[in-house]
Design an enzyme around this catalytic site. Sequence first.
Site, PDB file in Angstrom:
ATOM      1  N   HIS A  33      -6.254  -2.059  -4.995  1.00  0.00           N
ATOM      2  CA  HIS A  33      -5.113  -1.859  -5.894  1.00  0.00           C
ATOM      3  C   HIS A  33      -4.472  -3.201  -6.261  1.00  0.00           C
ATOM      4  O   HIS A  33      -4.338  -4.083  -5.420  1.00  0.00           O
ATOM      5  CB  HIS A  33      -4.047  -0.994  -5.226  1.00  0.00           C
ATOM      6  N   ASN A  46      -8.826  -6.925   1.448  1.00  0.00           N
ATOM      7  CA  ASN A  46      -7.992  -5.809   0.992  1.00  0.00           C
ATOM      8  C   ASN A  46      -7.221  -5.180   2.145  1.00  0.00           C
ATOM      9  O   ASN A  46      -6.027  -4.875   2.016  1.00  0.00           O
ATOM     10  CB  ASN A  46      -8.881  -4.763   0.314  1.00  0.00           C
TER      11      ASN A  46
END
Length: 350
Positions: A198, A229
């Site tokens: 994201h 991440n």
Amino acid sequence: MFFKPRFSTKNYARRGFRLRGNSLITLFVFFLIGLFLHYGGRTKPVVAFWNDFRQIIGLGRSRSDREGSNPYKAPEPKSDEATDDRRGGQSNESEASDNNSSSPSEASSGNQRFDFEKQVDFLLPVSKANGELIRHEGYTLSYRNQYKDAEWVAYPLLAYETTGDADRKNEQFKPDPAVEDGTALPFDYTRSGYDRGHLAPAADFKFSQRMMRETFFMSNITPQVPEFNRGIWGDLENQIRSWARRDKGVYVVTGPVLKPGLSTIGKSTEVSVPEKFYKVILYCNKPDIRMVGFLMTNEGSNKSLKEFVVPVDLIEQLTGLDFFPKIPDDLEQKLESKSREEVVDEWFDN
């Protein structure tokens, strides 16, 4: 008197159909292969069957299944066919935390605003590239079709937006219907070795299930190394949320450093894999104002977040972006050229 059969039951038993251990194993292997082919090469239902079988025979579930699901990964699409529709679609499920239908005001933090903050699209960067401007309810982005990545995502982050009962558990990645030429598809990342990372984090929108759902549009997703991440990038996201709560609100701009020649992944489209990512954070409460920039390589790291603080000028040079261009030039130059030591003192030691 006993009846004596004319044939030998002993010999009959020897010659009858009888499966040996190796034959059973072979049949079971072929059964699993059949399951795999039946589900079109997707391993998830086969793994689910294997875990159920292990429980039946008393071996318990596999170790990876016992450890729980990865919190940085939403469920895979239920079928490739459903997610291949580039026009997308909205879920009709009930909306947790969505008692307020209107989007939050940037002024609702209670901070005193500068006049330049009140200008339309104050927080949007200016780009030298011709990206496609996409506006969602919770965030705005500039999408670069040649890379199948957003070059920036921008949104205000208020303290109350980081709390609530919105849950990412049942959300699914999906193409963004607002992007004219289409985004990457969720299965472009499957077995690529990269997370669907994201840019605007789902956890920044815990106050609204609807807005959290928007963060799973593929326009907001970019290939990220799993250790990055789920590690240092996640740490930075948590830090920014803590600042938003402490300071009653901040402005956030985040994105990858895009350039020609990046490696790609993808089955239906070529998705560029960024080598670096940035975040630029601005706090305003007139007369106080401060800015911080982070630049990170797409790899795992155990370093302190302070080590990734860089002058915003450097990020502008690498990306070709002009952050917060509606701030008066002299003030903007002062904010963007501060040394790491000055910025770390302002943000981390308050």
